[in-house]
Design a protein around this motif. Sequence first.
Motif, PDB file in Angstrom:
ATOM      1  N   MET A  77       0.863  -1.172   0.000  1.00 34.46           N
ATOM      2  CA  MET A  77       0.000   0.000   0.000  1.00 34.46           C
ATOM      3  C   MET A  77       0.909   1.235   0.000  1.00 34.46           C
ATOM      4  O   MET A  77       1.618   1.483   0.975  1.00 34.46           O
ATOM      5  N   LEU A  78       0.901   2.012  -1.086  1.00 28.92           N
ATOM      6  CA  LEU A  78       1.835   3.119  -1.199  1.00 28.92           C
ATOM      7  C   LEU A  78       1.257   4.434  -0.671  1.00 28.92           C
ATOM      8  O   LEU A  78       1.778   5.031   0.254  1.00 28.92           O
ATOM      9  N   ARG A  79       0.170   4.902  -1.299  1.00 31.99           N
ATOM     10  CA  ARG A  79      -0.419   6.176  -0.893  1.00 31.99           C
ATOM     11  C   ARG A  79      -1.944   6.048  -0.862  1.00 31.99           C
ATOM     12  O   ARG A  79      -2.652   6.610  -1.712  1.00 31.99           O
ATOM     13  N   PRO A  80      -2.474   5.336   0.135  1.00 33.21           N
ATOM     14  CA  PRO A  80      -3.927   5.176   0.227  1.00 33.21           C
ATOM     15  C   PRO A  80      -4.590   6.523   0.480  1.00 33.21           C
ATOM     16  O   PRO A  80      -4.086   7.339   1.251  1.00 33.21           O
ATOM     17  N   THR A  81      -5.737   6.732  -0.171  1.00 34.07           N
ATOM     18  CA  THR A  81      -6.345   8.068  -0.130  1.00 34.07           C
ATOM     19  C   THR A  81      -7.769   8.020   0.418  1.00 34.07           C
ATOM     20  O   THR A  81      -7.982   8.199   1.611  1.00 34.07           O
ATOM     21  N   THR A  95      -8.814   3.823  -2.376  1.00 39.28           N
ATOM     22  CA  THR A  95      -8.078   4.189  -3.587  1.00 39.28           C
ATOM     23  C   THR A  95      -6.619   4.417  -3.214  1.00 39.28           C
ATOM     24  O   THR A  95      -6.296   4.766  -2.071  1.00 39.28           O
ATOM     25  N   ASP A  96      -5.720   4.234  -4.197  1.00 36.91           N
ATOM     26  CA  ASP A  96      -4.294   4.477  -3.983  1.00 36.91           C
ATOM     27  C   ASP A  96      -3.793   5.316  -5.163  1.00 36.91           C
ATOM     28  O   ASP A  96      -3.764   4.836  -6.302  1.00 36.91           O
ATOM     29  N   GLU A 126      -9.112   9.948  -6.432  1.00 40.06           N
ATOM     30  CA  GLU A 126      -9.138  10.723  -5.192  1.00 40.06           C
ATOM     31  C   GLU A 126     -10.342  10.439  -4.307  1.00 40.06           C
ATOM     32  O   GLU A 126     -10.273  10.636  -3.102  1.00 40.06           O
ATOM     33  N   GLY A 127     -11.456  10.032  -4.865  1.00 40.94           N
ATOM     34  CA  GLY A 127     -12.665   9.850  -4.062  1.00 40.94           C
ATOM     35  C   GLY A 127     -13.305   8.502  -4.288  1.00 40.94           C
ATOM     36  O   GLY A 127     -13.172   7.917  -5.373  1.00 40.94           O
ATOM     37  N   ILE A 128     -14.024   7.969  -3.262  1.00 41.38           N
ATOM     38  CA  ILE A 128     -14.711   6.688  -3.392  1.00 41.38           C
ATOM     39  C   ILE A 128     -15.942   6.677  -2.497  1.00 41.38           C
ATOM     40  O   ILE A 128     -15.955   7.291  -1.418  1.00 41.38           O
ATOM     41  N   THR A 129     -17.014   6.032  -2.982  1.00 47.20           N
ATOM     42  CA  THR A 129     -18.235   5.847  -2.199  1.00 47.20           C
ATOM     43  C   THR A 129     -18.915   4.568  -2.671  1.00 47.20           C
ATOM     44  O   THR A 129     -18.724   4.138  -3.816  1.00 47.20           O
ATOM     45  N   LEU A 130     -19.713   3.947  -1.786  1.00 49.13           N
ATOM     46  CA  LEU A 130     -20.318   2.645  -2.077  1.00 49.13           C
ATOM     47  C   LEU A 130     -21.827   2.676  -1.911  1.00 49.13           C
ATOM     48  O   LEU A 130     -22.366   3.491  -1.147  1.00 49.13           O
ATOM     49  N   ASP A 131     -22.486   1.761  -2.612  1.00 41.65           N
ATOM     50  CA  ASP A 131     -23.874   1.409  -2.345  1.00 41.65           C
ATOM     51  C   ASP A 131     -23.910  -0.112  -2.204  1.00 41.65           C
ATOM     52  O   ASP A 131     -23.875  -0.844  -3.201  1.00 41.65           O
ATOM     53  N   SER A 132     -23.959  -0.584  -0.973  1.00 45.15           N
ATOM     54  CA  SER A 132     -23.909  -2.029  -0.729  1.00 45.15           C
ATOM     55  C   SER A 132     -25.145  -2.734  -1.223  1.00 45.15           C
ATOM     56  O   SER A 132     -25.103  -3.923  -1.556  1.00 45.15           O
ATOM     57  N   GLN A 133     -26.275  -2.026  -1.304  1.00 39.82           N
ATOM     58  CA  GLN A 133     -27.518  -2.655  -1.753  1.00 39.82           C
ATOM     59  C   GLN A 133     -27.482  -2.950  -3.252  1.00 39.82           C
ATOM     60  O   GLN A 133     -27.870  -4.048  -3.692  1.00 39.82           O
ATOM     61  N   PHE A 138     -18.410   3.734  -6.639  1.00 39.67           N
ATOM     62  CA  PHE A 138     -18.254   4.929  -7.459  1.00 39.67           C
ATOM     63  C   PHE A 138     -16.968   5.632  -7.040  1.00 39.67           C
ATOM     64  O   PHE A 138     -16.656   5.720  -5.855  1.00 39.67           O
ATOM     65  N   TYR A 139     -16.224   6.140  -8.041  1.00 36.44           N
ATOM     66  CA  TYR A 139     -14.980   6.828  -7.702  1.00 36.44           C
ATOM     67  C   TYR A 139     -14.756   8.001  -8.646  1.00 36.44           C
ATOM     68  O   TYR A 139     -15.298   8.043  -9.759  1.00 36.44           O
ATOM     69  N   THR A 140     -13.963   8.949  -8.173  1.00 39.10           N
ATOM     70  CA  THR A 140     -13.553  10.085  -9.005  1.00 39.10           C
ATOM     71  C   THR A 140     -12.094   9.908  -9.380  1.00 39.10           C
ATOM     72  O   THR A 140     -11.301   9.345  -8.611  1.00 39.10           O
ATOM     73  N   ASP A 141     -11.735  10.397 -10.555  1.00 33.80           N
ATOM     74  CA  ASP A 141     -10.353  10.356 -11.030  1.00 33.80           C
ATOM     75  C   ASP A 141      -9.969  11.777 -11.422  1.00 33.80           C
ATOM     76  O   ASP A 141     -10.389  12.293 -12.449  1.00 33.80           O
ATOM     77  N   ALA A 142      -9.178  12.441 -10.545  1.00 30.62           N
ATOM     78  CA  ALA A 142      -8.806  13.840 -10.765  1.00 30.62           C
ATOM     79  C   ALA A 142      -7.765  13.990 -11.868  1.00 30.62           C
ATOM     80  O   ALA A 142      -7.547  15.094 -12.363  1.00 30.62           O
ATOM     81  N   GLY A 143      -7.119  12.871 -12.260  1.00 33.25           N
ATOM     82  CA  GLY A 143      -6.159  12.922 -13.352  1.00 33.25           C
ATOM     83  C   GLY A 143      -6.842  12.814 -14.693  1.00 33.25           C
ATOM     84  O   GLY A 143      -6.586  13.600 -15.621  1.00 33.25           O
ATOM     85  N   ALA A 144      -7.748  11.852 -14.818  1.00 29.57           N
ATOM     86  CA  ALA A 144      -8.467  11.639 -16.075  1.00 29.57           C
ATOM     87  C   ALA A 144      -9.724  12.486 -16.171  1.00 29.57           C
ATOM     88  O   ALA A 144     -10.388  12.503 -17.221  1.00 29.57           O
ATOM     89  N   ASP A 145     -10.099  13.180 -15.084  1.00 34.14           N
ATOM     90  CA  ASP A 145     -11.308  14.006 -15.026  1.00 34.14           C
ATOM     91  C   ASP A 145     -12.549  13.204 -15.409  1.00 34.14           C
ATOM     92  O   ASP A 145     -13.274  13.527 -16.370  1.00 34.14           O
ATOM     93  N   ILE A 146     -12.797  12.159 -14.617  1.00 34.46           N
ATOM     94  CA  ILE A 146     -13.987  11.328 -14.842  1.00 34.46           C
ATOM     95  C   ILE A 146     -14.607  10.931 -13.497  1.00 34.46           C
ATOM     96  O   ILE A 146     -13.959  10.984 -12.445  1.00 34.46           O
ATOM     97  N   VAL A 147     -15.894  10.544 -13.579  1.00 36.33           N
ATOM     98  CA  VAL A 147     -16.570   9.831 -12.484  1.00 36.33           C
ATOM     99  C   VAL A 147     -16.956   8.472 -13.058  1.00 36.33           C
ATOM    100  O   VAL A 147     -17.562   8.398 -14.139  1.00 36.33           O
ATOM    101  N   ALA A 148     -16.591   7.387 -12.342  1.00 40.39           N
ATOM    102  CA  ALA A 148     -16.803   6.040 -12.880  1.00 40.39           C
ATOM    103  C   ALA A 148     -17.475   5.140 -11.853  1.00 40.39           C
ATOM    104  O   ALA A 148     -17.527   5.445 -10.657  1.00 40.39           O
ATOM    105  N   ARG A 149     -17.975   4.009 -12.362  1.00 31.60           N
ATOM    106  CA  ARG A 149     -18.674   3.030 -11.525  1.00 31.60           C
ATOM    107  C   ARG A 149     -18.057   1.658 -11.731  1.00 31.60           C
ATOM    108  O   ARG A 149     -17.706   1.284 -12.853  1.00 31.60           O
TER     109      ARG A 149
END
Length: 508
Positions: A77-81, A95-96, A126-133, A138-149
């Motif tokens: 684990m190098l740089r967990p965020t 995320t790392d 940089e960001g992460i959130t979950l929906d366990s149901q 879901f995460y954000t990527d500040a380098g690629a400028d995207i929101v992904a699932r």
Amino acid sequence: MSDIKPWFDATLKQSRAMILQYMIVVCGLLPWIATGQAESPQLVVLLTDLGKTGELGFLHKINLHDWDTGALNIANMLRPTAIDVDRTRHHVYWTDVRTYQIRRADLDGGNNQLMASLNTSASNPEGITLDSQTRQVFYTDAGADIVARIEMDSLQSTVIVSTGLDKPMGIVADTNYKKLYWVNRGNSPKIETSDYNGAARATLVSSGLAQPNGITIDQKGGRLFWTDSAGYIESMFTNGTQRKRLRSESGRLFFYISHFNGFLYYTVRKERSFFQLHEDGLYMNIKLTASGVYLPLGIHVYSPNVNATELATCPDGRYGPACTECGQCSKGEICEKTIGQCFVGCAAGYKPRTCSQECDPGFFGENCKSPCSKCRTGTSCDHVTGKCPDGCQTGWEGDLCNVESESGHEGGLSMGTSFLTTGLIIGIAAGGALVVVIVVVVVAVCVVKKRRRPKVKEEGEVYTDIGPLDKTLDENAYTPLGASRPTNPYAEIYTVPEQCAQYTNPSW
């Protein structure tokens, strides 16, 4: 035999009814036990830690209900965020930004698994959130400028927002309404929202932002909270109304934030602690420090045995499933609403951490840290003030019985020693008076003898053997015996009853 059969049938029928009642009770309790309601709620903080320069990062799991801390044993684990938790499957996700990965593991650190490996030339998750149901990440990527699932089970990845983003950072899901909220930290900072597919996208805030980092949600209250590296924490309703500032500290690099049961927990960049704040900014702006924490960044707070939606919505000053009244927290603060602890400490006279119990016998003061002093044998001091209700041990005095008497020796003077001291004082005084009497007698004798001698006049002065005297006898300091005496400077020594009163002790 015919008489026994009716009795037997009636008894069997009654037994069957009792068994049925017991089964109903047990079956009714099973769901309650299964949901974790049979035990007191717990409170856990998950932290990502950047670690020391040149060393690996790691994750902390801190149980605030018993203050049990420890780092999860996760390799490479190098740089967990950013960090979040799946309570359904008991997994932690993070995320790392240095390995360009999203990973998950069991809550004990085992079963470490890669969820997604991103484009190392451009990615910065940089960001992460979950929906366990719905089993989605879901995460954000500040380098690629995207929101992904990412689908938790199939690991299939889908970009849901790819235009108009400028360094997206923190992200949070409203699992009740299947909505996402995230912050953009770039040249045009803003807070945006969309549904889980990226549709119904809207901008909620586009002004008054500097460098927003983390975002969290109170799903019951329908309110968002975010941090800004410019040194403030703000909130608003999920529709963008009722915006207000909760905290403002210039120069503080507020980073990630998590809401749980009426309180906010957040990190500050380059500070070796995490912090707690009431959701209205009114109470409990305090620092929480745990062993081993070095440079925390991402934070997520949850209860492992009670869902946030199942928690009672207690008013300030109460906590737990029954909204029990808080204990005596220090400085008029309120307790945390899940487990009832006063993280700011207890008021004088009460035991940590709920501050609802008085100090154990023999201790008093804030957090019961101060031991009672020399109270009389068999008694303890007041748990708040430390005063001894039945007085002090022999040889001790003061409000707290913590000052040794000036004449004290090995717990105080004995009665015999006290009287001996008083006798010595009286003896010294009597000796002094006797000396005075002898001097007066000698002077008187000398004066009488000199008066009988012929007087020699030298320039109008009268001389005696003891030196020049005033010509008027009444002005002579050596007054003849029998005349009135000046006040004796040692007269108070002879007032023996007053002197003894200083050593009066009920134990004598």
